[in-house]
Enzyme design. Structure first.
Site, PDB file in Angstrom:
ATOM      1  N   LYS A  28       0.819  -1.228   0.000  1.00  0.00           N
ATOM      2  CA  LYS A  28       0.000   0.000   0.000  1.00  0.00           C
ATOM      3  C   LYS A  28       0.848   1.272   0.000  1.00  0.00           C
ATOM      4  CE  LYS A  28      -4.164  -1.915   2.066  1.00  0.00           C
ATOM      5  NZ  LYS A  28      -5.184  -1.817   3.115  1.00  0.00           N
ATOM      6  N   GLY A  49      -1.142   0.470  16.290  1.00  0.00           N
ATOM      7  CA  GLY A  49      -0.493   0.075  15.032  1.00  0.00           C
ATOM      8  C   GLY A  49      -0.046   1.296  14.255  1.00  0.00           C
TER       9      GLY A  49
HETATM   10  P1  NAP Z   1       0.638  -3.867   8.555  1.00  0.00           P
HETATM   11  O1  NAP Z   1       1.273  -2.692   7.879  1.00  0.00           O
HETATM   12  O2  NAP Z   1       1.171  -5.233   8.311  1.00  0.00           O
HETATM   13  O3  NAP Z   1       0.671  -3.668  10.153  1.00  0.00           O
HETATM   14  C1  NAP Z   1       0.153  -2.559  10.801  1.00  0.00           C
HETATM   15  C2  NAP Z   1       0.941  -2.247  12.053  1.00  0.00           C
HETATM   16  O4  NAP Z   1       0.645  -3.186  13.074  1.00  0.00           O
HETATM   17  C3  NAP Z   1       2.450  -2.297  11.937  1.00  0.00           C
HETATM   18  O5  NAP Z   1       2.939  -1.154  11.280  1.00  0.00           O
HETATM   19  C4  NAP Z   1       2.851  -2.382  13.394  1.00  0.00           C
HETATM   20  O6  NAP Z   1       2.868  -1.071  13.986  1.00  0.00           O
HETATM   21  C5  NAP Z   1       1.711  -3.190  14.003  1.00  0.00           C
HETATM   22  N1  NAP Z   1       2.121  -4.580  14.217  1.00  0.00           N
HETATM   23  C6  NAP Z   1       2.450  -5.494  13.274  1.00  0.00           C
HETATM   24  N2  NAP Z   1       2.808  -6.660  13.853  1.00  0.00           N
HETATM   25  C7  NAP Z   1       2.711  -6.459  15.187  1.00  0.00           C
HETATM   26  C8  NAP Z   1       2.960  -7.267  16.328  1.00  0.00           C
HETATM   27  N3  NAP Z   1       3.403  -8.535  16.199  1.00  0.00           N
HETATM   28  N4  NAP Z   1       2.760  -6.727  17.553  1.00  0.00           N
HETATM   29  C9  NAP Z   1       2.328  -5.440  17.706  1.00  0.00           C
HETATM   30  N5  NAP Z   1       2.066  -4.624  16.644  1.00  0.00           N
HETATM   31  C10 NAP Z   1       2.268  -5.132  15.423  1.00  0.00           C
HETATM   32  O7  NAP Z   1      -0.898  -3.913   8.225  1.00  0.00           O
HETATM   33  P2  NAP Z   1      -1.946  -2.813   7.681  1.00  0.00           P
HETATM   34  O8  NAP Z   1      -2.005  -2.868   6.218  1.00  0.00           O
HETATM   35  O9  NAP Z   1      -1.706  -1.506   8.329  1.00  0.00           O
HETATM   36  O10 NAP Z   1      -3.312  -3.499   8.223  1.00  0.00           O
HETATM   37  C11 NAP Z   1      -3.538  -3.676   9.612  1.00  0.00           C
HETATM   38  C12 NAP Z   1      -4.744  -4.568   9.830  1.00  0.00           C
HETATM   39  O11 NAP Z   1      -5.917  -3.931   9.329  1.00  0.00           O
HETATM   40  C13 NAP Z   1      -4.681  -5.920   9.130  1.00  0.00           C
HETATM   41  O12 NAP Z   1      -5.221  -6.897   9.964  1.00  0.00           O
HETATM   42  C14 NAP Z   1      -5.563  -5.737   7.905  1.00  0.00           C
HETATM   43  O13 NAP Z   1      -6.138  -6.944   7.464  1.00  0.00           O
HETATM   44  C15 NAP Z   1      -6.614  -4.810   8.472  1.00  0.00           C
HETATM   45  N6  NAP Z   1      -7.273  -3.998   7.438  1.00  0.00           N
HETATM   46  C16 NAP Z   1      -8.611  -4.098   7.334  1.00  0.00           C
HETATM   47  C17 NAP Z   1      -9.272  -3.304   6.406  1.00  0.00           C
HETATM   48  C18 NAP Z   1     -10.767  -3.392   6.291  1.00  0.00           C
HETATM   49  O14 NAP Z   1     -11.319  -2.937   5.275  1.00  0.00           O
HETATM   50  N7  NAP Z   1     -11.441  -3.940   7.285  1.00  0.00           N
HETATM   51  C19 NAP Z   1      -8.570  -2.433   5.571  1.00  0.00           C
HETATM   52  C20 NAP Z   1      -7.190  -2.342   5.730  1.00  0.00           C
HETATM   53  C21 NAP Z   1      -6.546  -3.148   6.681  1.00  0.00           C
HETATM   54  P3  NAP Z   1       4.095  -0.602  14.893  1.00  0.00           P
HETATM   55  O15 NAP Z   1       5.337  -1.093  14.199  1.00  0.00           O
HETATM   56  O16 NAP Z   1       3.969   0.888  14.883  1.00  0.00           O
HETATM   57  O17 NAP Z   1       3.925  -1.204  16.240  1.00  0.00           O
END
Ligand code: NAP
Length: 249
Positions: A64, A129
């Site tokens: 993204k 996050g």
């Molecule tokens: P991402 O970039 O993989 O992760 C988001 C953040 O989560 C990371 O930058 C990190 O933040 C934190 N994180 C990752 N692994 C972790 C761990 N083991 N422990 C603690 N914090 C952790 O994902 P994303 O694209 O932002 O998406 C995040 C979530 O939202 C996913 O589950 C995705 O499926 C969901 N989502 C849903 C929708 C929807 O339409 N419902 C849309 C988009 C995303 P820090 O490094 O700052 O701690």
């Protein structure tokens, strides 16, 4: 043939493919419309992988942000957020990036809070996050006038570390949004490490995760009487908005 798709890595079961298949089936213009998954590990290879006649595509983890250098144009909202989850192929072949996660989340959150007569501006939020989804959430909260603190594993100005989250701080922030992947299938037993004892029946917990429908994060909130909502509605709304963008003249 009108071709659309989803770009990400790895791509297991995709909500989008099923959603758009249903959408095309419900339309009387369905013949020749297709939505295809494109598993792409290295984003630099994307132009070689995608068919030349593709009209638009969604972008998911982990691309993204890394797709930005490949785009000729950026919608202002996507530019502010710094993440793109929807790309429209313009008539001259240029790619224009949009963020439909932010409006999807904004509409869904507004409905969630309004259902319980909450004055939006009275709420303070914690956003867990620091990825692309969190950036979209922060943008939407800003538009709604909801003050927020970011919570991350990394120290940075203006954000909290998980270790700094006391039960009192949790009590003072009645909207908590999980924008981490913690609890997403198949690791359904995981949850963000926050002091859940600070959650009260006056809290709102929103989990961007939709699989499982009831994450451990939401269950912890539910146990303490909080209002809870998962990310399914946001997912549907961002897909609907992508569809509109691809079909706008
Ligand atoms: P991402 O970039 O993989 O992760 C988001 C953040 O989560 C990371 O930058 C990190 O933040 C934190 N994180 C990752 N692994 C972790 C761990 N083991 N422990 C603690 N914090 C952790 O994902 P994303 O694209 O932002 O998406 C995040 C979530 O939202 C996913 O589950 C995705 O499926 C969901 N989502 C849903 C929708 C929807 O339409 N419902 C849309 C988009 C995303 P820090 O490094 O700052 O701690």
């Amino acid at each position: 043939m009108r071709l659309y798709g989803l770009v990400g890595w790895p791509l297991g079961h995709s909500f989008s493919a099923g959603y758009f298949a249903e959408r095309f089936a419900a339309s009387d213009r369905t013949k020749g419309w297709r939505y295809v998954n494109f598993p792409v590990e290295k984003i630099e290879t994307l132009r070689d992988v995608l068919p030349r006649d593709i009209r638009g595509f969604n972008v998911t983890i982990p691309h993204k942000r890394s797709i930005l250098p490949l785009l000729s144009q950026l919608d202002p909202q996507a530019r502010e957020i710094g993440a793109v989850n929807c790309v429209k192929v313009l008539p001259n072949g240029d790619w224009k990036g949009y963020n439909t996660d932010a409006p999807g989340f904004e509409i869904s959150l507004k409905g969630f809070l309004n259902s319980y007569d909450e004055g939006l501006r009275e709420l303070k939020a914690l956003v867990l996050g620091g990825g692309g989804a969190a950036a979209a959430v922060e943008h939407a909260l800003g538009r709604l006038g909801i003050a927020l603190r970011k919570v991350s594993r990394h120290a940075a100005a203006g954000q909290l570390l998980y270790a700094e989250l006391t039960p009192e701080r949790v009590r003072a922030h009645r909207l908590i949004i999980n924008a981490t992947p913690l609890g997403m299938a198949p690791w359904v037993e995981r949850k963000p490490l926050i002091p859940y004892e600070g959650i009260t029946p006056g809290h709102y917990l929103y989990d961007l995760i939709y699989n499982p429908a009831l994450s451990v994060f939401l269950r912890e909130g539910g146990k303490r009487g909080a209002w809870i909502k998962n990310g399914l509605e946001m997912l549907v709304l961002q897909a609907q908005r992508s569809w509109e963008i691809w079909n706008e003249e």
